[in-house]
Design a protein around this motif. Sequence first.
Motif, PDB file in Angstrom:
ATOM      1  N   MET A  52       0.827  -1.204   0.000  1.00 46.53           N
ATOM      2  CA  MET A  52       0.000   0.000   0.000  1.00 46.53           C
ATOM      3  C   MET A  52       0.861   1.254   0.000  1.00 46.53           C
ATOM      4  O   MET A  52       0.519   2.254  -0.604  1.00 46.53           O
ATOM      5  N   SER A  53       2.003   1.206   0.691  1.00 49.91           N
ATOM      6  CA  SER A  53       2.849   2.385   0.753  1.00 49.91           C
ATOM      7  C   SER A  53       3.443   2.733  -0.590  1.00 49.91           C
ATOM      8  O   SER A  53       3.696   3.889  -0.893  1.00 49.91           O
ATOM      9  N   SER A  54       3.652   1.705  -1.442  1.00 48.82           N
ATOM     10  CA  SER A  54       4.214   1.980  -2.762  1.00 48.82           C
ATOM     11  C   SER A  54       3.216   2.637  -3.683  1.00 48.82           C
ATOM     12  O   SER A  54       3.580   3.270  -4.667  1.00 48.82           O
ATOM     13  N   LEU A  55       1.909   2.464  -3.358  1.00 44.05           N
ATOM     14  CA  LEU A  55       0.888   3.066  -4.202  1.00 44.05           C
ATOM     15  C   LEU A  55       0.628   4.526  -3.823  1.00 44.05           C
ATOM     16  O   LEU A  55       0.052   5.267  -4.601  1.00 44.05           O
ATOM     17  N   ARG A  56       1.066   4.907  -2.627  1.00 47.69           N
ATOM     18  CA  ARG A  56       0.744   6.242  -2.137  1.00 47.69           C
ATOM     19  C   ARG A  56       1.327   7.353  -3.000  1.00 47.69           C
ATOM     20  O   ARG A  56       0.617   8.282  -3.354  1.00 47.69           O
ATOM     21  N   PRO A  57       2.630   7.278  -3.367  1.00 44.36           N
ATOM     22  CA  PRO A  57       3.164   8.368  -4.196  1.00 44.36           C
ATOM     23  C   PRO A  57       2.447   8.514  -5.527  1.00 44.36           C
ATOM     24  O   PRO A  57       2.192   9.615  -5.992  1.00 44.36           O
ATOM     25  N   SER A  58       2.100   7.397  -6.172  1.00 43.40           N
ATOM     26  CA  SER A  58       1.425   7.467  -7.459  1.00 43.40           C
ATOM     27  C   SER A  58       0.017   8.055  -7.303  1.00 43.40           C
ATOM     28  O   SER A  58      -0.440   8.805  -8.159  1.00 43.40           O
ATOM     29  N   ARG A 117      -0.891  10.209  -4.975  1.00 42.70           N
ATOM     30  CA  ARG A 117      -0.699  11.637  -4.742  1.00 42.70           C
ATOM     31  C   ARG A 117      -0.384  12.356  -6.042  1.00 42.70           C
ATOM     32  O   ARG A 117      -0.859  13.478  -6.267  1.00 42.70           O
ATOM     33  N   LEU A 118       0.404  11.733  -6.894  1.00 40.93           N
ATOM     34  CA  LEU A 118       0.762  12.342  -8.167  1.00 40.93           C
ATOM     35  C   LEU A 118      -0.461  12.498  -9.069  1.00 40.93           C
ATOM     36  O   LEU A 118      -0.662  13.552  -9.681  1.00 40.93           O
ATOM     37  N   VAL A 119      -1.289  11.448  -9.124  1.00 37.02           N
ATOM     38  CA  VAL A 119      -2.505  11.511  -9.944  1.00 37.02           C
ATOM     39  C   VAL A 119      -3.454  12.572  -9.404  1.00 37.02           C
ATOM     40  O   VAL A 119      -4.050  13.346 -10.156  1.00 37.02           O
ATOM     41  N   TYR A 120      -3.571  12.614  -8.085  1.00 37.70           N
ATOM     42  CA  TYR A 120      -4.475  13.597  -7.460  1.00 37.70           C
ATOM     43  C   TYR A 120      -4.052  15.024  -7.785  1.00 37.70           C
ATOM     44  O   TYR A 120      -4.873  15.843  -8.216  1.00 37.70           O
ATOM     45  N   ILE A 121      -2.770  15.353  -7.562  1.00 36.93           N
ATOM     46  CA  ILE A 121      -2.321  16.731  -7.778  1.00 36.93           C
ATOM     47  C   ILE A 121      -2.346  17.084  -9.257  1.00 36.93           C
ATOM     48  O   ILE A 121      -2.595  18.237  -9.632  1.00 36.93           O
ATOM     49  N   PHE A 122      -2.116  16.079 -10.117  1.00 41.36           N
ATOM     50  CA  PHE A 122      -2.208  16.336 -11.559  1.00 41.36           C
ATOM     51  C   PHE A 122      -3.644  16.666 -11.953  1.00 41.36           C
ATOM     52  O   PHE A 122      -3.879  17.632 -12.698  1.00 41.36           O
ATOM     53  N   LEU A 123      -4.602  15.889 -11.470  1.00 40.54           N
ATOM     54  CA  LEU A 123      -6.010  16.138 -11.796  1.00 40.54           C
ATOM     55  C   LEU A 123      -6.478  17.467 -11.216  1.00 40.54           C
ATOM     56  O   LEU A 123      -7.277  18.175 -11.844  1.00 40.54           O
ATOM     57  N   GLY A 165       3.419  18.790   1.747  1.00 34.05           N
ATOM     58  CA  GLY A 165       4.614  18.573   0.954  1.00 34.05           C
ATOM     59  C   GLY A 165       4.346  18.137  -0.469  1.00 34.05           C
ATOM     60  O   GLY A 165       5.293  17.846  -1.225  1.00 34.05           O
ATOM     61  N   ILE A 166       3.069  18.063  -0.881  1.00 34.19           N
ATOM     62  CA  ILE A 166       2.761  17.699  -2.268  1.00 34.19           C
ATOM     63  C   ILE A 166       3.234  18.781  -3.219  1.00 34.19           C
ATOM     64  O   ILE A 166       3.712  18.510  -4.320  1.00 34.19           O
ATOM     65  N   GLU A 167       3.098  20.020  -2.793  1.00 33.34           N
ATOM     66  CA  GLU A 167       3.529  21.167  -3.592  1.00 33.34           C
ATOM     67  C   GLU A 167       4.555  21.973  -2.806  1.00 33.34           C
ATOM     68  O   GLU A 167       4.400  22.185  -1.602  1.00 33.34           O
ATOM     69  N   ARG A 168       5.601  22.404  -3.496  1.00 30.52           N
ATOM     70  CA  ARG A 168       6.632  23.202  -2.854  1.00 30.52           C
ATOM     71  C   ARG A 168       6.390  24.679  -3.155  1.00 30.52           C
ATOM     72  O   ARG A 168       6.538  25.127  -4.282  1.00 30.52           O
ATOM     73  N   ALA A 169       5.991  25.396  -2.126  1.00 31.54           N
ATOM     74  CA  ALA A 169       5.734  26.829  -2.256  1.00 31.54           C
ATOM     75  C   ALA A 169       5.724  27.430  -0.859  1.00 31.54           C
ATOM     76  O   ALA A 169       5.677  26.716   0.145  1.00 31.54           O
ATOM     77  N   HIS A 195       2.474  25.619 -15.877  1.00 32.54           N
ATOM     78  CA  HIS A 195       3.835  25.334 -15.397  1.00 32.54           C
ATOM     79  C   HIS A 195       3.822  24.164 -14.419  1.00 32.54           C
ATOM     80  O   HIS A 195       4.695  23.273 -14.475  1.00 32.54           O
ATOM     81  N   GLU A 196       2.835  24.146 -13.514  1.00 29.92           N
ATOM     82  CA  GLU A 196       2.733  23.054 -12.552  1.00 29.92           C
ATOM     83  C   GLU A 196       2.496  21.725 -13.261  1.00 29.92           C
ATOM     84  O   GLU A 196       3.074  20.691 -12.882  1.00 29.92           O
ATOM     85  N   LEU A 197       1.666  21.720 -14.304  1.00 30.86           N
ATOM     86  CA  LEU A 197       1.393  20.490 -15.047  1.00 30.86           C
ATOM     87  C   LEU A 197       2.642  19.986 -15.760  1.00 30.86           C
ATOM     88  O   LEU A 197       2.920  18.780 -15.769  1.00 30.86           O
ATOM     89  N   LEU A 198       3.415  20.891 -16.355  1.00 29.13           N
ATOM     90  CA  LEU A 198       4.640  20.486 -17.031  1.00 29.13           C
ATOM     91  C   LEU A 198       5.647  19.901 -16.043  1.00 29.13           C
ATOM     92  O   LEU A 198       6.341  18.923 -16.356  1.00 29.13           O
ATOM     93  N   CYS A 199       5.727  20.482 -14.863  1.00 31.30           N
ATOM     94  CA  CYS A 199       6.642  19.957 -13.847  1.00 31.30           C
ATOM     95  C   CYS A 199       6.210  18.571 -13.387  1.00 31.30           C
ATOM     96  O   CYS A 199       7.049  17.688 -13.159  1.00 31.30           O
ATOM     97  N   LEU A 200       4.905  18.355 -13.242  1.00 32.81           N
ATOM     98  CA  LEU A 200       4.412  17.044 -12.835  1.00 32.81           C
ATOM     99  C   LEU A 200       4.679  15.986 -13.900  1.00 32.81           C
ATOM    100  O   LEU A 200       4.899  14.814 -13.588  1.00 32.81           O
TER     101      LEU A 200
END
Length: 227
Positions: A1-7, A9-15, A71-75, A123-128
């Motif tokens: 389950m822990s290995s699925l967490r980063p992916s 989070r990535l899908v969530y912030i991208f959407l 920590g999902i976004e650095r700002a 810009h955020e989408l390109l970085c993701l």
Amino acid sequence: MSSLRPSFRLVYIFLYNLFQFCGHTWILANNIARFLTFGKDALADTFYSVGFVMSLCQLLSILELFHIADGIERARLFSRFFQVVEKNLLLITVIMLEEIQSKPVVCVQLFLWNIMDLLRYPHELLCLMEKPSITMLWTRYTLWIPVYILSAATEGVTIYQALPYVEPKVPESSSSNSTGSSQLHLSFALMFYLPVLALGASVTVWLLLKERKHHLNRWNKQTKKKK
């Protein structure tokens, strides 16, 4: 389950960024199309046409504070917090006071907000997608600052134009005392908000300049390492 967490989070912030980008693109396209079709007459009912979508996008922007804290976004949290709060407070004021919804300054305000977000979310989408662009990076952290300054100044003008509509009137009966009291409180709140807006915007611009320097310097260092 822990290995699925980063992916996840990535899908969530991208959407999330994709939704914001599409929402603000629709608002800007709608405003431009209506202006080209109806000319200056389109300014009067701009808020009625795009107010719901704009309110939804700005309401969801509160999530960005949790993105930064998690920590999902650095700002910088303070600058983003102030930007989110000032936008939502102004939207609440515009929604409460229907008399100012048809003011040209409200249309200008919505236009500037859309420009700001359309400079940021691509810009955020390109970085993701791990496809950063120096052009988008420079645009995001350079053009964004003068647009923000114009937006903050326009917010001040909007609040100033809203003051006459919340000035308490002399009550004719005891039943209207509560209405006059609430108008008085809102009037004082708006007058107090103007210097807070000026101070907060000044600090935000200072933080944005530091953030711009940091990101551009990091890009230059990464470019030198690749060479």
